[in-house]
Design a protein around this motif. Structure first.
Motif, PDB file in Angstrom:
ATOM      1  N   ALA A   1      51.533  49.465  43.408  1.00  0.00           N
ATOM      2  CA  ALA A   1      51.163  47.956  43.045  1.00  0.00           C
ATOM      3  C   ALA A   1      49.814  47.862  43.900  1.00  0.00           C
ATOM      4  CB  ALA A   1      51.927  47.060  43.175  1.00  0.00           C
ATOM      5  N   ASP A   2      49.731  48.243  45.255  1.00  0.00           N
ATOM      6  CA  ASP A   2      48.834  47.898  46.148  1.00  0.00           C
ATOM      7  C   ASP A   2      47.602  48.789  45.805  1.00  0.00           C
ATOM      8  OD1 ASP A   2      50.465  46.321  47.691  1.00  0.00           O
ATOM      9  OD2 ASP A   2      50.796  47.590  49.325  1.00  0.00           O
ATOM     10  N   ASN A   3      47.767  49.862  45.624  1.00  0.00           N
ATOM     11  CA  ASN A   3      46.701  50.813  45.398  1.00  0.00           C
ATOM     12  C   ASN A   3      45.959  50.261  44.053  1.00  0.00           C
ATOM     13  OD1 ASN A   3      47.135  52.414  47.421  1.00  0.00           O
ATOM     14  ND2 ASN A   3      48.295  53.957  46.070  1.00  0.00           N
ATOM     15  N   GLN A   4      46.680  49.781  43.064  1.00  0.00           N
ATOM     16  CA  GLN A   4      46.151  49.131  41.968  1.00  0.00           C
ATOM     17  C   GLN A   4      45.365  48.102  42.066  1.00  0.00           C
ATOM     18  OE1 GLN A   4      49.771  49.231  39.410  1.00  0.00           O
ATOM     19  NE2 GLN A   4      48.223  50.207  37.788  1.00  0.00           N
ATOM     20  N   ILE A   5      45.864  46.953  43.103  1.00  0.00           N
ATOM     21  CA  ILE A   5      45.249  45.854  43.257  1.00  0.00           C
ATOM     22  C   ILE A   5      43.865  46.121  44.084  1.00  0.00           C
ATOM     23  CG2 ILE A   5      45.495  43.836  45.001  1.00  0.00           C
ATOM     24  CD1 ILE A   5      48.481  44.011  44.112  1.00  0.00           C
ATOM     25  N   ASP A   6      43.951  47.021  44.795  1.00  0.00           N
ATOM     26  CA  ASP A   6      42.768  47.520  45.705  1.00  0.00           C
ATOM     27  C   ASP A   6      41.648  47.747  44.855  1.00  0.00           C
ATOM     28  OD1 ASP A   6      44.046  46.475  48.054  1.00  0.00           O
ATOM     29  OD2 ASP A   6      44.529  48.821  48.587  1.00  0.00           O
ATOM     30  N   GLN A   7      41.874  48.461  43.527  1.00  0.00           N
ATOM     31  CA  GLN A   7      41.069  48.912  42.674  1.00  0.00           C
ATOM     32  C   GLN A   7      40.402  47.708  41.921  1.00  0.00           C
ATOM     33  OE1 GLN A   7      39.429  51.882  42.390  1.00  0.00           O
ATOM     34  NE2 GLN A   7      40.511  52.416  44.266  1.00  0.00           N
ATOM     35  N   LEU A   8      40.868  46.822  41.867  1.00  0.00           N
ATOM     36  CA  LEU A   8      40.507  45.606  40.889  1.00  0.00           C
ATOM     37  C   LEU A   8      39.131  44.962  41.346  1.00  0.00           C
ATOM     38  CD1 LEU A   8      43.582  43.672  40.225  1.00  0.00           C
ATOM     39  CD2 LEU A   8      42.493  44.905  38.527  1.00  0.00           C
ATOM     40  N   PRO A   9      38.576  44.735  42.404  1.00  0.00           N
ATOM     41  CA  PRO A   9      37.414  44.236  42.692  1.00  0.00           C
ATOM     42  C   PRO A   9      36.199  45.268  42.281  1.00  0.00           C
ATOM     43  CG  PRO A   9      38.692  43.850  44.581  1.00  0.00           C
ATOM     44  CD  PRO A   9      39.420  44.724  43.740  1.00  0.00           C
ATOM     45  N   ILE A  10      36.576  46.507  42.564  1.00  0.00           N
ATOM     46  CA  ILE A  10      35.654  47.595  42.166  1.00  0.00           C
ATOM     47  C   ILE A  10      35.374  47.582  40.816  1.00  0.00           C
ATOM     48  CG2 ILE A  10      35.043  50.156  42.231  1.00  0.00           C
ATOM     49  CD1 ILE A  10      36.668  50.005  44.750  1.00  0.00           C
ATOM     50  N   LEU A  11      36.696  47.639  39.943  1.00  0.00           N
ATOM     51  CA  LEU A  11      36.753  47.860  38.310  1.00  0.00           C
ATOM     52  C   LEU A  11      36.290  46.565  37.934  1.00  0.00           C
ATOM     53  CD1 LEU A  11      40.260  49.387  38.118  1.00  0.00           C
ATOM     54  CD2 LEU A  11      38.022  50.520  37.723  1.00  0.00           C
ATOM     55  N   SER A  12      36.269  45.386  38.432  1.00  0.00           N
ATOM     56  CA  SER A  12      35.708  44.343  37.938  1.00  0.00           C
ATOM     57  C   SER A  12      34.160  44.327  37.774  1.00  0.00           C
ATOM     58  CB  SER A  12      36.271  42.959  38.711  1.00  0.00           C
ATOM     59  OG  SER A  12      35.553  42.953  39.807  1.00  0.00           O
ATOM     60  N   VAL A  13      33.529  45.211  38.387  1.00  0.00           N
ATOM     61  CA  VAL A  13      32.082  45.072  38.339  1.00  0.00           C
ATOM     62  C   VAL A  13      31.745  46.675  37.640  1.00  0.00           C
ATOM     63  CG1 VAL A  13      29.846  45.622  39.980  1.00  0.00           C
ATOM     64  CG2 VAL A  13      31.849  44.015  40.764  1.00  0.00           C
ATOM     65  N   THR A  14      32.513  47.536  38.005  1.00  0.00           N
ATOM     66  CA  THR A  14      31.984  48.804  37.186  1.00  0.00           C
ATOM     67  C   THR A  14      32.557  49.172  35.935  1.00  0.00           C
ATOM     68  OG1 THR A  14      33.730  50.029  38.532  1.00  0.00           O
ATOM     69  CG2 THR A  14      31.728  49.796  39.508  1.00  0.00           C
ATOM     70  N   ASP A  15      33.574  48.451  35.616  1.00  0.00           N
ATOM     71  CA  ASP A  15      34.201  49.045  34.488  1.00  0.00           C
ATOM     72  C   ASP A  15      35.365  47.728  34.086  1.00  0.00           C
ATOM     73  OD1 ASP A  15      35.884  49.947  32.294  1.00  0.00           O
ATOM     74  OD2 ASP A  15      36.066  52.054  32.916  1.00  0.00           O
ATOM     75  N   ARG A  16      34.674  46.822  33.334  1.00  0.00           N
ATOM     76  CA  ARG A  16      35.474  45.658  33.149  1.00  0.00           C
ATOM     77  C   ARG A  16      36.771  45.793  32.331  1.00  0.00           C
ATOM     78  NH1 ARG A  16      36.719  40.826  35.322  1.00  0.00           N
ATOM     79  NH2 ARG A  16      34.477  40.516  35.893  1.00  0.00           N
ATOM     80  N   SER A  17      36.801  46.552  31.081  1.00  0.00           N
ATOM     81  CA  SER A  17      37.881  46.833  30.293  1.00  0.00           C
ATOM     82  C   SER A  17      39.075  47.728  31.235  1.00  0.00           C
ATOM     83  CB  SER A  17      37.487  47.606  29.215  1.00  0.00           C
ATOM     84  OG  SER A  17      36.754  49.095  29.678  1.00  0.00           O
ATOM     85  N   ALA A  18      38.565  48.589  32.327  1.00  0.00           N
ATOM     86  CA  ALA A  18      39.563  49.075  32.950  1.00  0.00           C
ATOM     87  C   ALA A  18      40.132  48.188  33.937  1.00  0.00           C
ATOM     88  CB  ALA A  18      39.033  50.445  33.903  1.00  0.00           C
ATOM     89  N   ALA A  19      39.395  47.168  34.324  1.00  0.00           N
ATOM     90  CA  ALA A  19      40.037  46.079  35.155  1.00  0.00           C
ATOM     91  C   ALA A  19      41.034  45.298  34.577  1.00  0.00           C
ATOM     92  CB  ALA A  19      38.942  45.420  35.753  1.00  0.00           C
ATOM     93  N   GLU A  20      40.791  44.899  33.351  1.00  0.00           N
ATOM     94  CA  GLU A  20      41.886  44.138  32.309  1.00  0.00           C
ATOM     95  C   GLU A  20      42.949  45.131  32.249  1.00  0.00           C
ATOM     96  OE1 GLU A  20      39.654  42.420  29.116  1.00  0.00           O
ATOM     97  OE2 GLU A  20      38.632  41.240  30.294  1.00  0.00           O
ATOM     98  N   GLU A  21      42.832  46.352  32.051  1.00  0.00           N
ATOM     99  CA  GLU A  21      43.798  47.203  31.556  1.00  0.00           C
ATOM    100  C   GLU A  21      44.823  47.232  33.124  1.00  0.00           C
ATOM    101  OE1 GLU A  21      42.702  51.001  30.361  1.00  0.00           O
ATOM    102  OE2 GLU A  21      41.788  49.999  28.400  1.00  0.00           O
TER     103      GLU A  21
END
Length: 523
Positions: free
Chosen positions: A449-469
């Motif tokens: 879960a920590d690894n997924q959470i840490d990716q969220l700020p990056i994905l929210s800018v670079t890949d919005r659909s991946a962030a929502e998934e």
């Protein structure tokens, strides 16, 4: 968020399909406001100020400071994105790691100093250096470069939605660092907003008075409220009486009964708005009986969610996952349901339940919060039928939080709303592993879960659909697989204000804030 700690303490007191529910337009109460009085009087139940410093403030004073200080951007609930405030435009590189903001020209601080890129850099660097309150909204920032007096560039350690971070309700204020050390006594301020401090009566009923800043960049043409008074009235019945008498302009929260009365009262407008504020029961996964996931799942399934929503009488709506509707990361069609037979079997498999070993669970919640008390009473009765005793302790917020950081309870009941309008605020603050414990009051340690959470700020800018998934995956992991929490409702704000107040809209990204400059006193 942390959260306006004083406000969480007692309030049902921070999702939207629209900026706000339509206000009821009704008659008119003959008041001084209706006769041209230009003061807007805000009545609330808690002390207004715990900290005047815009870098460290993290409590109820957000209601005041958002009228005194400004941020680079502001959340636009209609378009659901950051809009201009002190910055008029901005852009990011394709990798989301470099952001350039163009600043509004002609802005002056109340001190008389011109607001320029150097002032912006100094304010943000001071906030980051102090590292208090919600300063973590700037955690991604590595460098700040002044390009020219009205342009500034941020270099980030990792991709992040800096335009949203720059709109945060706390710690994103831009202020004059040359005078900010003098603000602690409430006699002056370092802001650039439409209002400046006129008076602070610490602990008094008429606690804070703001006055118009004549040099405000937006100007004062047309009708405006020239002053704001914040009045502390703990008793809800008296707040309602003062509103009816025209002695206050606005009450930010009414009980369902008083709200129903307000809807029928000539001269009063009401607004009912779904918020970004969620009620949460956080389970102790580290020690005690709730370490057993079967016990956690049983508590999840005992709650009668429709009955809870009905008992709130319009002050709450059903949840769906972790992130409320209206924010990136909201997961639809995850409304929790009661399953008493499943709860019984889970407890029996754990050696408890009817015919098993007696079980006692401890719970802490906010002293004076009628909505939390209602759920605690329901949960107590339901668990008793399953041979489980709930030992609930109502506490002032700071005492509850101190106890929570020690892990000295099985269930921690609190509210959460985002620092800025993004689902990451819940996941990064409440559910990511931290040592020492701050708001991660499930005490969960889950590297996946920590690894997924840490990716969220990056994905929210670079890949919005991946962030929502990713948020959807985390929601399932945290609520279904790890069973670390329950989200029984989303708060629905119920406001009442005078019919002579025009232009009010609720912005759920700034809980209980009234942006008074945008209002119009109507005759």
């Amino acid at each position: 968020m942390r959260r306006r700690l004083a406000a969480i303490a007692l309030a049902a007191v921070l999702s939207v399909a629209a900026c706000s529910a339509p206000a009821d337009e009704v008659g008119m109460i003959p008041t001084s406001a209706a006769k041209g009085e230009s003061a807007f009087v805000y009545a609330q139940h808690l002390d207004v100020i715990t900290d005047w410093d815009p870098a460290t403030s993290y409590s109820n004073e957000v209601k005041v400071l958002q009228n005194v200080y400004e941020t680079l951007t502001i959340w636009d609930p209609v378009n659901k994105k950051a809009g201009p405030r002190l910055a008029t435009s901005w852009k990011a590189t394709s990798d989301g790691r470099t952001w350039t903001f163009n600043l509004r020209q002609g802005v002056r601080f109340h001190s008389g100093r011109e607001l320029d890129a150097t002032a912006v850099k100094q304010a943000i660097e001071r906030t980051m250096k102090l590292g208090q309150g919600a300063s973590y909204v700037w955690d991604a920032v590595e460098t700040i470069r002044v390009n020219d007096p009205h342009s500034i560039t941020f270099g980030l350690k990792y991709a992040a939605p800096l335009d949203l971070a720059a709109s945060a309700a706390y710690a994103a204020y831009i202020y004059d660092t040359s005078v900010v050390e003098k603000v602690r006594d409430g006699k002056t301020d370092a802001g650039s907003g439409p209002y400046t401090i006129a008076n602070w009566d610490k602990g008094g009923e008429h606690q804070v008075t703001l006055k118009a800043f004549d040099g405000y960049w937006g100007g004062w043409d047309g009708p405006h409220y020239r002053s704001i008074r914040y009045r502390v009235v703990p008793e809800p019945e008296r707040r309602w009486e003062l509103l009816q008498n025209g002695q206050v302009s606005f009450v930010d929260r009414l009980s369902p009964r008083l709200f129903a009365e307000a809807r029928r009262t000539p001269g009063v407008r009401v607004a009912a708005t779904p918020s970004f504020q969620t009620a949460m029961l956080l389970f102790n996964t580290r020690e005690g009986p709730m370490r057993d996931p079967r016990v956690r799942k049983a508590v999840q399934r005992v709650i009668d969610y429709p009955r809870v929503i009905a008992s709130l009488r319009g002050a709450g709506t059903a949840t769906s996952g972790i992130v409320p509707a209206g924010l990136p990361g909201h997961v639809r069609n995850r409304v929790p349901r009661q399953h008493l037979e499943q709860a019984r079997l889970l407890l029996q498999n754990a050696g408890h339940g009817p015919g098993g070993r007696p079980l006692t669970l401890t719970l802490t919640y906010a002293d004076g919060d009628a909505d939390q008390q209602m759920l605690v009473s329901m949960l107590t009765a339901a668990l008793k039928e399953l041979n489980v005793t709930l030992d609930a302790d109502a506490m002032p917020w700071l005492e509850q939080w101190d106890r929570g950081k020690k892990g000295d309870q099985d269930i921690f009941f609190m509210y959460w709303w985002p620092d800025y309008a993004d689902g990451y605020s819940w996941l990064g603050n409440v559910f990511r592993s931290k040592d020492p414990v701050v708001f991660n009051l499930t005490y969960l340690k889950d590297q996946v879960a920590d690894n997924q959470i840490d990716q969220l700020p990056i994905l929210s800018v670079t890949d919005r659909s991946a962030a929502e998934e990713t948020v959807a995956d985390l929601t399932e992991r945290l609520l279904d697989q790890r069973t670390v929490a329950v989200f029984p409702w989303v708060v629905r704000y119920q406001r009442a204000y005078l019919g002579t107040v025009a232009g009010y809209d609720d912005n759920p990204a700034y809980p209980d804030v009234v942006f008074v400059y945008d209002l119009r006193p109507a005759a």
